[in-house]
Scaffold this motif. Structure first.
Motif, PDB file in Angstrom:
ATOM      1  N   LYS A 181       0.817  -1.213   0.000  1.00 52.94           N
ATOM      2  CA  LYS A 181       0.000   0.000   0.000  1.00 52.94           C
ATOM      3  C   LYS A 181       0.852   1.265   0.000  1.00 52.94           C
ATOM      4  O   LYS A 181       0.356   2.341  -0.371  1.00 52.94           O
ATOM      5  CB  LYS A 181      -0.936   0.007   1.211  1.00 52.94           C
ATOM      6  N   GLN A 182       2.109   1.154   0.424  1.00 52.34           N
ATOM      7  CA  GLN A 182       2.989   2.329   0.462  1.00 52.34           C
ATOM      8  C   GLN A 182       3.708   2.568  -0.870  1.00 52.34           C
ATOM      9  O   GLN A 182       4.194   3.666  -1.116  1.00 52.34           O
ATOM     10  CB  GLN A 182       4.046   2.166   1.553  1.00 52.34           C
ATOM     11  N   ILE A 183       3.755   1.553  -1.696  1.00 49.54           N
ATOM     12  CA  ILE A 183       4.550   1.641  -2.926  1.00 49.54           C
ATOM     13  C   ILE A 183       3.851   2.514  -3.960  1.00 49.54           C
ATOM     14  O   ILE A 183       2.680   2.309  -4.285  1.00 49.54           O
ATOM     15  CB  ILE A 183       4.802   0.232  -3.505  1.00 49.54           C
ATOM     16  N   LYS A 184       4.590   3.482  -4.468  1.00 49.43           N
ATOM     17  CA  LYS A 184       4.051   4.373  -5.489  1.00 49.43           C
ATOM     18  C   LYS A 184       4.071   3.689  -6.852  1.00 49.43           C
ATOM     19  O   LYS A 184       4.817   2.736  -7.080  1.00 49.43           O
ATOM     20  CB  LYS A 184       4.882   5.656  -5.553  1.00 49.43           C
ATOM     21  N   LYS A 185       3.247   4.197  -7.760  1.00 48.30           N
ATOM     22  CA  LYS A 185       3.212   3.629  -9.107  1.00 48.30           C
ATOM     23  C   LYS A 185       4.554   3.811  -9.814  1.00 48.30           C
ATOM     24  O   LYS A 185       4.992   2.943 -10.558  1.00 48.30           O
ATOM     25  CB  LYS A 185       2.096   4.287  -9.919  1.00 48.30           C
ATOM     26  N   SER A 186       5.185   4.957  -9.556  1.00 52.79           N
ATOM     27  CA  SER A 186       6.492   5.199 -10.167  1.00 52.79           C
ATOM     28  C   SER A 186       7.530   4.199  -9.664  1.00 52.79           C
ATOM     29  O   SER A 186       8.408   3.754 -10.411  1.00 52.79           O
ATOM     30  CB  SER A 186       6.956   6.622  -9.873  1.00 52.79           C
ATOM     31  N   ASP A 187       7.414   3.815  -8.377  1.00 49.43           N
ATOM     32  CA  ASP A 187       8.330   2.822  -7.823  1.00 49.43           C
ATOM     33  C   ASP A 187       8.081   1.448  -8.434  1.00 49.43           C
ATOM     34  O   ASP A 187       9.027   0.692  -8.704  1.00 49.43           O
ATOM     35  CB  ASP A 187       8.184   2.745  -6.307  1.00 49.43           C
ATOM     36  N   LEU A 188       6.814   1.125  -8.665  1.00 49.65           N
ATOM     37  CA  LEU A 188       6.479  -0.157  -9.288  1.00 49.65           C
ATOM     38  C   LEU A 188       7.046  -0.238 -10.701  1.00 49.65           C
ATOM     39  O   LEU A 188       7.569  -1.271 -11.128  1.00 49.65           O
ATOM     40  CB  LEU A 188       4.966  -0.362  -9.312  1.00 49.65           C
ATOM     41  N   LEU A 189       6.932   0.868 -11.430  1.00 56.77           N
ATOM     42  CA  LEU A 189       7.483   0.903 -12.790  1.00 56.77           C
ATOM     43  C   LEU A 189       8.999   0.744 -12.760  1.00 56.77           C
ATOM     44  O   LEU A 189       9.587   0.089 -13.632  1.00 56.77           O
ATOM     45  CB  LEU A 189       7.101   2.219 -13.474  1.00 56.77           C
ATOM     46  N   LEU A 190       9.622   1.337 -11.745  1.00 50.86           N
ATOM     47  CA  LEU A 190      11.072   1.221 -11.596  1.00 50.86           C
ATOM     48  C   LEU A 190      11.466  -0.230 -11.301  1.00 50.86           C
ATOM     49  O   LEU A 190      12.454  -0.737 -11.850  1.00 50.86           O
ATOM     50  CB  LEU A 190      11.546   2.144 -10.473  1.00 50.86           C
ATOM     51  N   ILE A 191      10.686  -0.882 -10.454  1.00 45.44           N
ATOM     52  CA  ILE A 191      10.953  -2.282 -10.124  1.00 45.44           C
ATOM     53  C   ILE A 191      10.779  -3.169 -11.350  1.00 45.44           C
ATOM     54  O   ILE A 191      11.632  -4.019 -11.648  1.00 45.44           O
ATOM     55  CB  ILE A 191      10.024  -2.754  -8.984  1.00 45.44           C
ATOM     56  N   VAL A 192       9.698  -2.965 -12.072  1.00 47.55           N
ATOM     57  CA  VAL A 192       9.425  -3.770 -13.270  1.00 47.55           C
ATOM     58  C   VAL A 192      10.502  -3.565 -14.324  1.00 47.55           C
ATOM     59  O   VAL A 192      10.865  -4.492 -15.059  1.00 47.55           O
ATOM     60  CB  VAL A 192       8.031  -3.414 -13.841  1.00 47.55           C
ATOM     61  N   GLY A 193      11.044  -2.354 -14.387  1.00 47.50           N
ATOM     62  CA  GLY A 193      12.059  -2.072 -15.396  1.00 47.50           C
ATOM     63  C   GLY A 193      13.460  -2.508 -14.992  1.00 47.50           C
ATOM     64  O   GLY A 193      14.200  -3.042 -15.827  1.00 47.50           O
ATOM     65  N   LEU A 194      13.815  -2.312 -13.713  1.00 47.50           N
ATOM     66  CA  LEU A 194      15.192  -2.564 -13.285  1.00 47.50           C
ATOM     67  C   LEU A 194      15.465  -4.003 -12.869  1.00 47.50           C
ATOM     68  O   LEU A 194      16.572  -4.500 -13.074  1.00 47.50           O
ATOM     69  CB  LEU A 194      15.561  -1.623 -12.139  1.00 47.50           C
ATOM     70  N   VAL A 195      14.487  -4.675 -12.276  1.00 44.87           N
ATOM     71  CA  VAL A 195      14.725  -6.054 -11.826  1.00 44.87           C
ATOM     72  C   VAL A 195      15.095  -6.972 -12.988  1.00 44.87           C
ATOM     73  O   VAL A 195      16.084  -7.706 -12.910  1.00 44.87           O
ATOM     74  CB  VAL A 195      13.512  -6.589 -11.035  1.00 44.87           C
ATOM     75  N   PRO A 196      14.345  -6.962 -14.105  1.00 39.61           N
ATOM     76  CA  PRO A 196      14.770  -7.790 -15.245  1.00 39.61           C
ATOM     77  C   PRO A 196      16.122  -7.367 -15.806  1.00 39.61           C
ATOM     78  O   PRO A 196      16.906  -8.214 -16.265  1.00 39.61           O
ATOM     79  CB  PRO A 196      13.652  -7.572 -16.285  1.00 39.61           C
TER      80      PRO A 196
END
Length: 211
Positions: free
Chosen positions: A161-176
């Motif tokens: 619930k604390q994670i921002k959408k921008s952070d999610l996009l960063l995770i989706v982009g950087l983890v792979p």
């Protein structure tokens, strides 16, 4: 590892590397490419002792930051016994035990510095990056990577619930991207993952760990 580094420098995929991760040899090869000479291997090997001093700095910083004497004791013990276990000749020979220990210590150092009440995207990604680097350095690092992956997944669930959408996009982009860089050798040679040799090696390491 030096033979594999020379292969990379000559634009040849390393031969007879079996299941050994290729992060260190690939980075060594950059020195050979820049110098244009793969016969002088002093310079890439000279970086290896820096991982030992990096581990010392991790203990030192934790001792100062936490103001806990246990980290100072750990610093003294590691500083005294590590040179005995890893002799100067052994360190300079380019063994991967030092860098894998450094990346493992660095991953848990980042974890200790995390804010446990809030989701800090930068530290979470660094935590995952250093654990992946440990796994890409030597097979022993896979234990660290597996453990930190579970912690990272738990963090995503707990702080969802604390994670921002921008952070999610960063995770989706950087983890792979991190996975691709750190595990490029297994992506290029997927048959290595399914080979009996790596399964047997991991089994042997697990048995030795508990014996």
């Amino acid at each position: 590892m030096n033979t594999w580094a020379k292969d990379f420098a000559n634009n040849i995929l390393p031969r007879q590397s079996a299941h050994f991760p290729q992060l260190i040899p690939a980075n060594w090869s950059l020195v050979y490419v820049l110098t244009g000479n793969s016969d002088i291997n002093f310079f890439p090997k000279s970086f290896m002792p820096l991982f030992f001093f990096g581990n010392l700095l991790i203990f030192w910083d934790l001792a100062l930051w936490k103001r806990n004497y246990l980290y100072a004791i750990g610093l003294i013990i590691y500083g005294l016994f590590a040179p005995i276990i890893f002799s100067l000749v052994f360190i300079a020979d380019g063994n991967a035990d030092l860098p894998v220990s450094f990346f493992a210590f660095l991953a848990f150092y980042i974890y200790l510095r995390m804010d446990k009440q809030n989701f800090e995207i930068d530290k979470r990604l660094l935590f995952f990056l250093f654990a992946a680097a440990a796994a890409a350095t030597k097979l022993a690092g896979y234990y660290v990577f597996a453990f930190t992956s579970i912690i990272s997944l738990y963090g995503l669930i707990r702080y969802w619930k604390q994670i921002k959408k921008s952070d999610l996009l960063l995770i989706v982009g950087l983890v792979p991207f991190i996975m691709a860089i750190c595990f490029f050798w297994h992506l290029m040679k997927p048959e290595v993952i399914s080979s009996g040799s790596i399964r047997q090696n991991i089994l042997d390491m697990t048995i030795n760990l508990f014996l």
